[in-house]
Design an enzyme around this catalytic site. Structure first.
Site, mmCIF file in Angstrom:
data_model
loop_
_atom_site.group_PDB
_atom_site.id
_atom_site.type_symbol
_atom_site.label_atom_id
_atom_site.label_comp_id
_atom_site.label_asym_id
_atom_site.label_seq_id
_atom_site.Cartn_x
_atom_site.Cartn_y
_atom_site.Cartn_z
ATOM 1 N N ASP A 566 24.089 4.294 52.410
ATOM 2 C CA ASP A 566 24.386 3.178 51.515
ATOM 3 C C ASP A 566 25.878 3.081 51.201
ATOM 4 O OD1 ASP A 566 24.521 5.490 50.048
ATOM 5 O OD2 ASP A 566 22.647 5.115 48.980
ATOM 6 N N GLU A 651 27.647 20.823 50.946
ATOM 7 C CA GLU A 651 28.138 20.852 52.315
ATOM 8 C C GLU A 651 29.461 20.126 52.462
ATOM 9 O OE1 GLU A 651 25.686 19.048 51.293
ATOM 10 O OE2 GLU A 651 26.044 17.009 51.971
ATOM 11 N N ASP A 652 29.711 19.085 51.642
ATOM 12 C CA ASP A 652 30.983 18.375 51.745
ATOM 13 C C ASP A 652 32.134 19.215 51.202
ATOM 14 O OD1 ASP A 652 29.930 18.291 49.243
ATOM 15 O OD2 ASP A 652 30.182 16.141 48.937
#
Length: 742
Positions: A566, A651-652
């Protein structure tokens, strides 16, 4: 008359015998001298040092078993991903060796199953083989022989820093028979080094950091390069015994200004009883200079041999950006199998000590600057911590295994340039390569489903030229539900002129959408955009959020545009991000940004999502990165990947830490059409929950502890699509009210 003849004959006979005796002695001395000359390196001019390394003539002793990887190593259990097994600790272990074992156990190389191990590391402390040392571990031989997988040392790796003891410090005196084990040892000499089998280590202090390490001290030196002192040395002078010849003569070169070479006799319990007539004067000169100041203010640092060939000053000079001048004949430099030391050091000769000042004066300033820059690169990539030293040792062994299996290894250029071998996977030819070396994308399947795990990596011939990198990108979407925002994003991707393929990772219990291609809304509609839909719940069970970067097999390009399903981006914003990334392929380039800070009250790192003037992270919801970085992410240590799996949302952060650790640079944030907000229907539960930020802060501190320092780097740079690489003065004349546009 007869008596005179007899006396003359006797005198002539005596003179003849004396002549034969001394002449034979001289011939014998010349033979010994020639034999010693064969063992020592010849003096090399500066041109010879610049053009090619002076490879010493290696004559192994008869007592040293001649081993090669083909004869003393078993490759049968070394597959495509060789693993290392560390024995359980049983018995006394020094603090330094405990660090060695710890970094291996927590690394991506480790395995808990000895049946799948290719390499074994004993938990028996073999670092200090000097019986007079307080950290010497006795009965090493019997403890090694009792190891269940010893097999005379085959496929075992033994670390050793100190061998031999007073008075002769014989290098081969380990106190045990290593058998077929690979020796990773410091102060290795050419005479007993088994070329292509053993590994030479640097000699490091007990206080050497386990992880992280001290950053290089001379990364921003301006040109010209010279410092206050031309050549410096400060250390012990051995009045007697091995290692005393060279250091006892250094006072001949000391002038107190340009050449600072000072020594002291004050060491050992009986130094006063053994001191000579120069000790008092040497001690006075020694006290005039501070060692740290000499390192920081000297262009060249002399690394003279001590009791052993290696010296602590080697790493200390590298860390300070002081070009090492090596005065240790026959020393096998650390990791010289892959590191080209011609770019970082100057070789001298112990037999020609008085030529050292002329040698260093003949080095031009531009070469001094190049040498110094290389010292900083090598220090940071391979020597600043015990972890890097151990990992470099393992990487060299893994390359030998890979070469044996496929006759292929990383080029030497990768080892001697940024980001180095530890920043590049062994399966990659270069950090900017279009594809991993020997791996190509599989042909597009008829159905939009990936092949079952594990995914095979088809090999490609070495002669096949790699595709041209950097011209297109792959959109890697992470989707949990279909929505109007997803359709808008797909329309924007289809309108992009640089997108080559769409890989949609579907992470939901619902059925995945059946998309096979997207019709181009701009450009040539006869060439639709291919789409691969991957059901993460089927092919990557238990991976959680990190499944978004698992299907690299489906990514044919170097650039990967990581997107949430999105993400509110237009086609122009996608193309602009890719164009910026082409100029900074080693960084993460994207739109939503976050920051980190040090919390003094808690004594830990904090995570912030507030909008401000600086940032240190770009989130993966809309970011471009290199596919090799994602491959590096998959190869990180199990400890950090476990933290991501437990938190489910870090994870980022981990990807940003990895990118900053490898590049030592911050990510790049781009300005966008509107403020980036996450839709409420998806993130209401997490972003409004204080526990979400607690988890991310916990992850941040876990990652900093894993690397030994905080790798994230702050930045205030923002690139705008209107002003980026545009002639601003011309636009201001054309658009008079451009500054008034909000």
């Amino acid at each position: 008359m007869q008596a005179k003849k007899r006396y003359c004959f006797l005198l002539i006979s005596c003179l003849f015998l004396i002549y034969c005796y001394f002449n034979g002695f001289n011939l014998l001395g010349e033979k010994k001298q020639r034999a010693r000359h064969d063992l020592l390196p010849s003096f090399a001019t500066l041109d010879e040092l610049t053009e090619s390394p002076s490879r010493q003539k290696r004559i192994p002793r008869a007592t040293t078993k001649s081993c090669r990887m083909q004869t003393c190593f078993d490759f049968s259990n070394c597959g495509n991903d060789p693993k290392v097994y560390v024995y359980p600790t049983d018995g006394p272990v020094s603090a330094t060796y405990r660090k060695v074992l710890s970094v291996v156990r927590e690394s991506r190389y480790a395995t808990h199953d000895p049946a799948e191990a290719c390499l074994f590391i004993p938990a028996v402390d073999t670092l200090d083989a000097d019986p007079l040392s307080p950290e010497h571990i006795p009965d090493v031989a019997s403890r090694l022989s009792r190891l269940p997988y010893w097999k005379n040392g085959r496929n075992h790796l033994i670390f050793n820093l100190y061998a031999g003891t007073w008075p002769d410090y014989a290098e081969g005196a380990l106190g045990f028979d290593p058998g077929d084990a690979i020796l990773a040892r410091a102060s290795a000499s050419e005479t007993i080094f088994r070329d292509g089998f053993d590994i030479s280590l640097p000699l490091f202090h007990k206080e050497h950091p386990e992880r992280g390490g001290v950053p290089p001290a001379a990364t921003g030196n301006p040109f010209p390069a010279p410092r206050k002192h031309l050549l410096a040395f400060k250390g012990k002078r051995y009045v007697h015994g091995i290692g005393s010849e060279t250091r006892n003569s250094l006072w001949h070169l000391h002038d107190g200004n340009n050449l600072i070479l000072v020594t002291t006799c004050r060491h050992g319990k009986s130094w006063k009883d053994l001191r000579d007539e120069r000790c008092d004067e040497d001690n006075r000169e020694y006290d005039k200079f501070d060692y740290e100041q000499l390192l920081a203010n000297s262009t060249f640092c002399l690394v003279a041999r001590g009791r052993r060939l290696g010296s602590y000053r080697f790493l200390e000079a590298l860390a300070a950006g002081c070009v090492p001048v090596l005065l240790s004949n026959g020393w096998r430099l650390p990791f010289d199998e892959r590191i080209d030391w011609r770019r970082a050091v100057i070789w001298a000769d112990e037999r020609l000590l008085l030529q050292v000042p002329e040698l260093v004066r003949s080095v031009p300033p531009e070469r001094i600057l190049a040498l110094r820059q290389q010292t900083q690169l090598l220090w940071e990539q391979y020597f600043s911590s015990i972890e890097k030293i151990v990992f470099t040792t393992i990487e060299i062994l893994l390359e030998r295994i890979m070469t044996h299996r496929s006759s292929r290894q990383r080029e030497a250029l990768i080892w001697n340039t940024f980001p180095g071998a530890l920043g590049t996977l062994a399966t990659y030819g270069d950090s900017r390569a279009h594809l991993p070396l020997g791996v190509t994308s599989p042909p597009a399947p008829a159905a939009p489903e990936p092949p079952p795990r594990p995914l095979p990596a088809p090999s490609v011939p070495l002669t096949a030229p790699p595709p041209t990198p950097g011209t297109t990108f792959t959109a890697l979407l992470y989707v949990q539900a279909t929505s109007p925002s997803l359709h808008k994003l797909l329309v924007s991707i289809a309108s992009s002129q640089y997108c080559e393929k769409v890989v949609l990772v579907w992470d939901s219990e619902r059925a995945a959408p059946s998309l096979t291609s997207l019709s181009r809304t701009a450009g040539d509609s006869r060439h639709p955009l291919p789409v691969v839909v991957i059901d993460a719940t089927t092919h990557y069970p238990g991976e959680g959020v990190s499944a978004r970067w698992q299907p690299l097999w489906a990514v044919p390009t170097a650039a990967v545009f990581s997107l949430d399903g999105d993400a509110p981006l237009l086609a122009e914003e996608l193309d602009f991000a890719f164009l910026v990334w082409q100029h900074f392929p080693e960084r993460i380039v994207g739109y939503p940004a976050r920051n980190h800070f040090w919390d003094e009250a808690k004594g830990s790192w904090g995570y912030s999502s507030r909008w401000g003037g600086s940032y240190s992270m770009v989130l993966a919801g809309a970011a471009v990165t290199h596919r090799s970085l994602l491959a590096q992410y998959a190869a990180l240590s199990p400890a950090v990947r476990l933290a991501v799996r437990r938190a489910g949302n870090c994870e980022d952060i981990l990807l940003n830490c990895l990118a900053s650790h490898l590049s030592r640079r911050p990510p790049i944030k781009l300005a966008q059409r509107r403020r980036y907000k996450s839709p409420h229907h998806r993130y209401r539960s997490s972003w409004s929950d204080p526990e979400h930020f607690v988890q991310r802060q916990s992850c941040l501190n876990t990652f900093a502890a894993s690397w030994g320092y905080m790798p994230l780097v702050r930045s205030v740079l923002r690139l705008d699509p209107i002003l980026f690489k545009d002639p601003v003065s011309t636009l201001r004349k054309k658009y008079r009210k451009m500054e008034l546009v909000t």
